[in-house]
Design a protein around this motif. Structure first.
Motif, PDB file in Angstrom:
ATOM      1  N   ARG A   8       0.640  -1.355  -0.013  1.00 36.42           N
ATOM      2  CA  ARG A   8       0.089  -0.003   0.089  1.00 36.42           C
ATOM      3  C   ARG A   8       0.920   1.144  -0.166  1.00 36.42           C
ATOM      4  N   ILE A   9       2.023   1.302   0.952  1.00 38.37           N
ATOM      5  CA  ILE A   9       2.839   2.421   0.855  1.00 38.37           C
ATOM      6  C   ILE A   9       3.522   2.688  -0.242  1.00 38.37           C
ATOM      7  N   ALA A  10       4.031   1.417  -1.047  1.00 41.50           N
ATOM      8  CA  ALA A  10       4.519   1.688  -2.366  1.00 41.50           C
ATOM      9  C   ALA A  10       3.728   2.164  -3.430  1.00 41.50           C
ATOM     10  N   ARG A  11       2.277   2.243  -3.379  1.00 42.61           N
ATOM     11  CA  ARG A  11       1.497   2.488  -4.414  1.00 42.61           C
ATOM     12  C   ARG A  11       1.273   4.032  -4.152  1.00 42.61           C
ATOM     13  N   ILE A  12       1.074   4.373  -2.913  1.00 44.79           N
ATOM     14  CA  ILE A  12       0.498   5.840  -2.401  1.00 44.79           C
ATOM     15  C   ILE A  12       1.640   6.779  -2.228  1.00 44.79           C
ATOM     16  N   GLY A  13       3.071   6.017  -1.973  1.00 41.55           N
ATOM     17  CA  GLY A  13       4.390   6.943  -1.651  1.00 41.55           C
ATOM     18  C   GLY A  13       4.206   8.312  -2.368  1.00 41.55           C
ATOM     19  N   ASP A  14       4.236   8.399  -3.724  1.00 35.47           N
ATOM     20  CA  ASP A  14       4.390   9.725  -4.452  1.00 35.47           C
ATOM     21  C   ASP A  14       3.248  10.625  -4.104  1.00 35.47           C
ATOM     22  N   ASP A  15       2.111  10.100  -3.563  1.00 36.63           N
ATOM     23  CA  ASP A  15       1.137  11.197  -3.580  1.00 36.63           C
ATOM     24  C   ASP A  15       0.683  11.659  -2.068  1.00 36.63           C
ATOM     25  N   ASN A  16       0.975  10.697  -1.042  1.00 34.36           N
ATOM     26  CA  ASN A  16       0.538  10.690   0.175  1.00 34.36           C
ATOM     27  C   ASN A  16       1.276  11.729   0.942  1.00 34.36           C
ATOM     28  N   TRP A  17       0.499  12.647   1.599  1.00 29.93           N
ATOM     29  CA  TRP A  17       0.917  13.860   2.284  1.00 29.93           C
ATOM     30  C   TRP A  17       2.091  13.531   3.212  1.00 29.93           C
ATOM     31  N   TRP A  18       2.360  12.576   3.848  1.00 28.36           N
ATOM     32  CA  TRP A  18       3.461  12.487   4.812  1.00 28.36           C
ATOM     33  C   TRP A  18       4.585  12.114   4.075  1.00 28.36           C
ATOM     34  N   TYR A  19       4.660  11.353   3.251  1.00 27.35           N
ATOM     35  CA  TYR A  19       5.871  11.017   2.286  1.00 27.35           C
ATOM     36  C   TYR A  19       6.286  12.016   1.410  1.00 27.35           C
ATOM     37  N   ARG A  20       5.309  12.638   1.002  1.00 26.61           N
ATOM     38  CA  ARG A  20       5.734  14.036   0.298  1.00 26.61           C
ATOM     39  C   ARG A  20       6.578  14.887   1.244  1.00 26.61           C
ATOM     40  N   GLU A  21       5.890  15.143   2.418  1.00 24.23           N
ATOM     41  CA  GLU A  21       6.533  16.086   3.279  1.00 24.23           C
ATOM     42  C   GLU A  21       7.942  15.532   3.657  1.00 24.23           C
ATOM     43  N   ARG A  22       8.143  14.319   4.050  1.00 22.49           N
ATOM     44  CA  ARG A  22       9.355  13.694   4.683  1.00 22.49           C
ATOM     45  C   ARG A  22      10.518  13.816   3.267  1.00 22.49           C
ATOM     46  N   ARG A  23       9.928  13.710   2.084  1.00 23.50           N
ATOM     47  CA  ARG A  23      10.997  13.835   0.948  1.00 23.50           C
ATOM     48  C   ARG A  23      11.213  15.200   1.011  1.00 23.50           C
ATOM     49  N   ALA A  24      10.336  16.188   1.244  1.00 26.07           N
ATOM     50  CA  ALA A  24      10.664  17.409   1.021  1.00 26.07           C
ATOM     51  C   ALA A  24      11.530  18.110   2.147  1.00 26.07           C
ATOM     52  N   ILE A  25      11.730  17.507   3.249  1.00 22.11           N
ATOM     53  CA  ILE A  25      12.425  17.766   4.321  1.00 22.11           C
ATOM     54  C   ILE A  25      13.880  17.367   4.086  1.00 22.11           C
ATOM     55  N   VAL A  26      14.020  16.131   3.493  1.00 24.00           N
ATOM     56  CA  VAL A  26      15.548  15.447   3.412  1.00 24.00           C
ATOM     57  C   VAL A  26      15.841  16.464   1.957  1.00 24.00           C
ATOM     58  N   SER A  27      14.932  16.646   0.880  1.00 24.75           N
ATOM     59  CA  SER A  27      15.654  17.556  -0.020  1.00 24.75           C
ATOM     60  C   SER A  27      16.321  18.785   0.349  1.00 24.75           C
ATOM     61  N   GLY A  28      15.403  19.465   1.320  1.00 21.59           N
ATOM     62  CA  GLY A  28      15.897  20.609   2.018  1.00 21.59           C
ATOM     63  C   GLY A  28      17.452  20.509   2.566  1.00 21.59           C
ATOM     64  N   GLU A  29      17.489  19.426   3.351  1.00 19.52           N
ATOM     65  CA  GLU A  29      18.700  18.938   4.163  1.00 19.52           C
ATOM     66  C   GLU A  29      19.911  18.905   2.901  1.00 19.52           C
ATOM     67  N   LEU A  30      19.354  18.299   1.827  1.00 18.56           N
ATOM     68  CA  LEU A  30      20.589  18.132   0.867  1.00 18.56           C
ATOM     69  C   LEU A  30      21.304  19.287   0.587  1.00 18.56           C
ATOM     70  N   LEU A  31      20.713  20.378   0.477  1.00 18.81           N
ATOM     71  CA  LEU A  31      21.204  21.692  -0.232  1.00 18.81           C
ATOM     72  C   LEU A  31      22.299  22.265   0.668  1.00 18.81           C
ATOM     73  N   ARG A  32      22.503  21.538   1.807  1.00 14.80           N
ATOM     74  CA  ARG A  32      23.630  21.866   2.901  1.00 14.80           C
ATOM     75  C   ARG A  32      24.792  21.110   2.199  1.00 14.80           C
TER      76      ARG A  32
END
Length: 233
Positions: A8-32
């Protein structure tokens, strides 16, 4: 995490609010980082975060205990291997970045797993770690995901520092959602919690997290804790 929930997580991961937020946090940290390097995603599931790392130019390796998760990750082009977070099948001091997103809460011996994060990082390497916080929020959702605990802020910091990491920053997320999620999840059964999220609810939760990014709520009680740490070098 059982196979049904993993799929289920594999299916929804690209659109799910939490997994999107988590990837946004990691992406922001990568800018360091001035340049990308070698990264390992511990407890990678179907490999969504590892794919995101690769998209940013990192040489990403995914590790998960579940062989089906490894197969799903490989099917998406991720370099993935089966392995226990307490005994990673990786050389020591080989990685510039280690991700452990919502992993430690699933492991009884979380101290051993935290020590493995330190072992595989090069001196001066960075770890990004997230955990669900506060056992007062324990619900069917945690059971469905196979967690064994949620963390207090102090206990989380102590775990990381006890493993030998230097904590540069520790912050909360899900502050605005905490009262709502606490009420909803305490009323749900395990079966209900595995049900798909309505698109309108998913969008409302996404917008709430977007608003939270603009507010100074890092130290307030939330539903997750994030930490950016370094292996001393």
């Amino acid at each position: 995490m059982d196979t049904i929930e993993l799929q289920r997580i594999a299916r929804i991961g690209d659109d799910n609010w939490w997994y999107r937020e988590r990837r946004a946090i990691v992406s922001g940290e990568l800018l360091r980082f001035s340049v990308p390097g070698a990264a390992v995603d511990i407890g990678a599931g179907a490999g969504a975060d590892a794919r995101m790392l690769s998209g940013h130019g990192w040489r990403a390796t995914a590790i998960d205990l579940n062989p089906e998760a490894v197969a799903l990750a490989r099917a998406q082009g991720v370099e993935a291997y089966e392995g226990d977070a307490r005994y990673l099948p990786l050389p020591g001091g080989a990685y510039d970045l280690a991700l452990a997103m919502d992993v430690l809460a699933h492991i009884e011996d979380d101290r051993r797993a935290a020590a493995e994060i330190v072992r595989v990082l090069r001196p001066g390497g960075t770890a990004l770690v997230s955990v669900p916080c506060d056992m007062g929020l324990w619900s069917a959702h945690d059971v469905a995901l196979g967690r064994v605990r949620r963390y207090a802020r102090g206990a989380f910091a102590e775990l990381l520092e006890g493993a030998g990491l230097l904590v540069d920053r520790l912050w909360s997320r899900g502050v605005l959602l905490r009262p709502v999620l606490r009420r909803l999840r305490h009323r749900m059964t395990r079966r209900e919690d595995l049900a798909p999220l309505h698109p309108a609810a998913n969008e409302a939760l996404r917008l709430s997290m977007a608003l939270e990014r603009r507010l100074p709520l890092w130290s307030w009680p939330g539903t997750w804790l994030f930490a950016r740490c370094r292996r001393p070098g």
